[in-house]
Design a protein around this motif. Structure first.
Motif, short mmCIF file in Angstrom:
data_model
loop_
_atom_site.label_atom_id
_atom_site.label_comp_id
_atom_site.label_asym_id
_atom_site.label_seq_id
_atom_site.Cartn_x
_atom_site.Cartn_y
_atom_site.Cartn_z
N ILE A 11 0.76 -1.04 -0.17
CA ILE A 11 0.04 0.12 0.04
C ILE A 11 0.80 1.26 -0.04
O ILE A 11 0.44 2.26 -0.78
CB ILE A 11 -0.85 -0.07 1.07
CG1 ILE A 11 -2.06 -0.97 1.18
CG2 ILE A 11 -1.63 1.45 1.27
CD1 ILE A 11 -2.95 -1.34 2.05
N GLN A 12 1.83 1.28 0.93
CA GLN A 12 2.92 2.27 0.87
C GLN A 12 3.43 2.52 -0.30
O GLN A 12 3.57 3.90 -1.10
CB GLN A 12 4.09 2.22 1.92
CG GLN A 12 4.77 3.29 2.32
CD GLN A 12 5.79 3.06 3.39
OE1 GLN A 12 6.69 1.98 3.25
NE2 GLN A 12 5.82 3.87 4.32
N ASP A 13 3.87 1.45 -1.10
CA ASP A 13 4.67 1.81 -2.43
C ASP A 13 3.56 2.29 -3.47
O ASP A 13 3.99 3.30 -4.17
CB ASP A 13 5.05 0.29 -2.92
CG ASP A 13 6.36 -0.21 -2.14
OD1 ASP A 13 6.93 0.58 -1.33
OD2 ASP A 13 6.59 -1.43 -2.48
N ALA A 14 2.54 1.76 -3.41
CA ALA A 14 1.54 2.38 -4.33
C ALA A 14 0.98 3.73 -4.06
O ALA A 14 0.95 4.57 -4.85
CB ALA A 14 0.13 1.21 -4.38
N GLU A 15 0.99 4.22 -2.82
CA GLU A 15 0.82 5.55 -2.33
C GLU A 15 1.73 6.58 -3.03
O GLU A 15 1.73 7.40 -3.68
CB GLU A 15 0.81 5.50 -0.85
CG GLU A 15 -0.45 5.42 -0.24
CD GLU A 15 -0.48 5.98 1.06
OE1 GLU A 15 -1.13 6.57 1.73
OE2 GLU A 15 0.48 5.28 2.14
N GLU A 16 3.28 6.03 -2.92
CA GLU A 16 4.05 6.83 -3.46
C GLU A 16 4.14 7.25 -4.85
O GLU A 16 4.19 8.13 -5.51
CB GLU A 16 5.46 6.30 -3.01
CG GLU A 16 6.03 6.21 -1.57
CD GLU A 16 6.91 5.32 -1.30
OE1 GLU A 16 7.61 4.90 -2.09
OE2 GLU A 16 7.31 5.39 0.10
N GLN A 17 3.62 5.90 -5.58
CA GLN A 17 3.61 6.26 -7.07
C GLN A 17 2.14 6.95 -7.38
O GLN A 17 2.39 7.69 -8.32
CB GLN A 17 3.38 4.73 -7.60
CG GLN A 17 4.69 3.77 -7.51
CD GLN A 17 4.80 2.85 -8.45
OE1 GLN A 17 4.66 3.04 -9.74
NE2 GLN A 17 5.24 1.46 -8.29
N VAL A 18 1.25 6.72 -6.66
CA VAL A 18 0.18 7.60 -7.02
C VAL A 18 0.44 9.26 -6.78
O VAL A 18 0.00 10.27 -7.54
CB VAL A 18 -1.11 7.13 -6.04
CG1 VAL A 18 -2.24 8.10 -6.28
CG2 VAL A 18 -1.71 5.86 -6.47
N ARG A 19 1.18 9.34 -5.98
CA ARG A 19 1.63 10.81 -5.47
C ARG A 19 2.30 11.49 -6.58
O ARG A 19 2.42 12.71 -6.36
CB ARG A 19 2.34 10.95 -4.24
CG ARG A 19 1.61 10.66 -2.90
CD ARG A 19 2.40 11.08 -1.71
NE ARG A 19 1.60 10.63 -0.49
CZ ARG A 19 2.05 9.52 0.28
NH1 ARG A 19 3.10 8.90 0.05
NH2 ARG A 19 1.15 8.96 1.02
N ARG A 20 2.77 10.56 -7.44
CA ARG A 20 3.37 11.21 -8.66
C ARG A 20 2.37 11.88 -9.47
O ARG A 20 2.74 12.92 -10.38
CB ARG A 20 4.12 10.36 -9.53
CG ARG A 20 5.42 9.64 -8.84
CD ARG A 20 6.08 8.38 -9.74
NE ARG A 20 7.29 8.03 -8.89
CZ ARG A 20 7.48 6.72 -9.22
NH1 ARG A 20 7.18 6.28 -10.41
NH2 ARG A 20 8.66 6.05 -8.40
N LEU A 21 1.01 11.67 -9.42
CA LEU A 21 -0.12 12.16 -10.11
C LEU A 21 -0.72 13.04 -9.21
O LEU A 21 -1.41 14.20 -9.60
CB LEU A 21 -0.95 10.99 -10.49
CG LEU A 21 -0.25 9.88 -11.64
CD1 LEU A 21 -1.56 9.02 -11.94
CD2 LEU A 21 0.08 10.69 -12.86
N ILE A 22 -1.00 12.62 -8.09
CA ILE A 22 -1.64 13.48 -7.07
C ILE A 22 -0.78 13.55 -5.73
O ILE A 22 -0.73 12.75 -4.95
CB ILE A 22 -2.97 12.79 -6.74
CG1 ILE A 22 -3.75 12.31 -7.88
CG2 ILE A 22 -3.83 13.57 -5.62
CD1 ILE A 22 -4.95 11.58 -7.66
#
Length: 391
Positions: A11-22
């Motif tokens: 989940i943390q890894d996915a969050e970091e990738q989503v933050r590149r967009l948001i």
């Protein structure tokens, strides 16, 4: 719980990738009742969702059609030997609320959330407290005795539950207006189920993680699948399953590339998932980090020679070059993989001369920068010829 920790990392890894967009995205701020997420689960699209991706769990999601985290909590608690027998009744009652019945009105506030079924240890304790008049401690003690199948205790406690025990200050179910036969029936049901009753606090934690992974898969599938693949890259079978799932979702998965890949699996500007450099067998994390760090600092590598001139050879050795060549990490430079192993008239492979070229370039660059004249002139070293093919 190590199983939960691993998925928190996903989940943390996915969050970091989503933050590149948001940039301000946070999983703990997403709604906990998202209809699209639950619709996805009800459709059986559970591959990669924590706790729910087995065939059996997928079937339960399809039949139950969960609509809340409370439902997911029940699924987690019920899908085990013993409680599984209650799943058909639970599903039927959820889908047809008019079929929910209670042996006494006193059970409704305790079992309403689980559609009239006993699912959790906490419910067993509450039944003893509310119907029998037990204290919290007394109720938990008998719950433990039942779970450990202490037959003598179970039988002796039946009388206490139904009729009470003044010495323990337990009033009993009959004093609460519950008919004797009904009280006996409730006790039978408790004994049948308490052997397997699951702790709700534990189930809720699992259910929340399950929901968060499902939410990410539903709304940010590329970022989530990339994070999931990162954590399973050493498991070839799992990676294959995830790649097939990506294909079914319309998400392209591409091999490694020195100009697009990160150390871990990531999403490029076209919404495609790129293999992480460290996921390539033989490529260590230090080499992957060095390649990515240089690219982010000074821009994409323009040619294979530009790559050789810029990488940090204290981290990126000859083996790393070979691994990248074989895996397709250099394909975007327009050089066929076999050409890296083609030999010159001295019997040296292009890969060897390329590495030596890059090291020599950096050595002369360093010497020029530290010379008396400050190294203002460009380094002039002939690039090695690229062979047509392996000879």
């Amino acid at each position: 719980d190590f199983l939960g920790w691993r998925n928190l990392t996903v989940i943390q890894d996915a969050e970091e990738q989503v933050r590149r967009l948001i940039p301000d995205f946070a999983i703990d701020r997403v709604p906990d009742n998202d209809p699209e997420t639950f619709a996805m689960l009800a459709d059986g699209k559970t591959q990669g969702v924590f706790q729910l991706e087995s065939a059996g769990m997928t079937g339960v999601c399809i039949s139950m059609k969960p609509t809340s985290i409370e439902d997911l909590t029940a699924i987690v608690a019920l899908y085990r030997p013993g409680p599984m027998e209650s799943i058909p009744r639970f599903v039927e009652n959820k889908l047809h609320p008019e079929k929910v019945t209670y042996k006494t009105p006193l059970l409704e506030p305790i079992l309403q959330v689980t559609y009239g079924c006993i699912v959790y240890q906490e419910q067993v304790i509450e039944i003893f407290r509310q119907l029998g008049g037990y204290t919290m401690g007394q109720a938990d003690n008998i719950r433990r005795a039942i779970s450990k199948k202490k037959l003598k205790v179970i039988e002796s406690e039946r009388k206490v539950f139904v009729y009470g025990d003044p010495e323990q200050n337990i009033v009993g179910a009959i004093s609460k207006g519950i008919p004797e036969q009904v009280a006996q029936s409730i006790y039978d049901e408790i004994v049948d189920f308490a052997n397997y009753a699951f702790n709700k606090a534990h189930a809720v934690c699992y259910a929340i993680v399950a929901y968060q992974t499902a939410y990410l898969k539903c709304h940010y599938p590329r970022q989530y699948m990339a994070a999931l693949m990162t954590r399973r890259f050493a498991q070839i079978t799992e990676i294959t399953k995830l790649m097939e799932e990506c294909q079914s979702m319309g998400i392209k998965t591409l091999g490694p590339d020195v100009n697009e890949s990160y150390r871990v699996f990531g999403v490029n500007e076209h919404g495609e998932i790129r293999f992480g450099l460290s996921a390539i067998k033989g490529m260590g994390a230090p080499a992957a980090d060095a390649i990515v760090a240089e690219r982010l600092k000074n821009g994409p590598y323009k040619t294979i020679f530009d790559f050789a001139e810029r990488v940090d050879y204290s981290s990126v050795n000859r083996k790393a070059f070979e691994t990248l060549a074989l895996s397709g990490g250099f394909d975007s430079f327009g050089i066929r993989r076999e050409q890296f192993f083609g030999k010159n008239n001295k019997g040296e492979t292009f890969l060897d001369t390329l590495v030596r070229y890059g090291q020599l370039f950096q050595q002369e660059q360093h010497e020029a920068a530290n010379s008396l004249f400050g190294g203002t002139e460009a380094i002039e070293i002939a690039t090695p010829p690229i062979p047509d093919a392996e000879s």
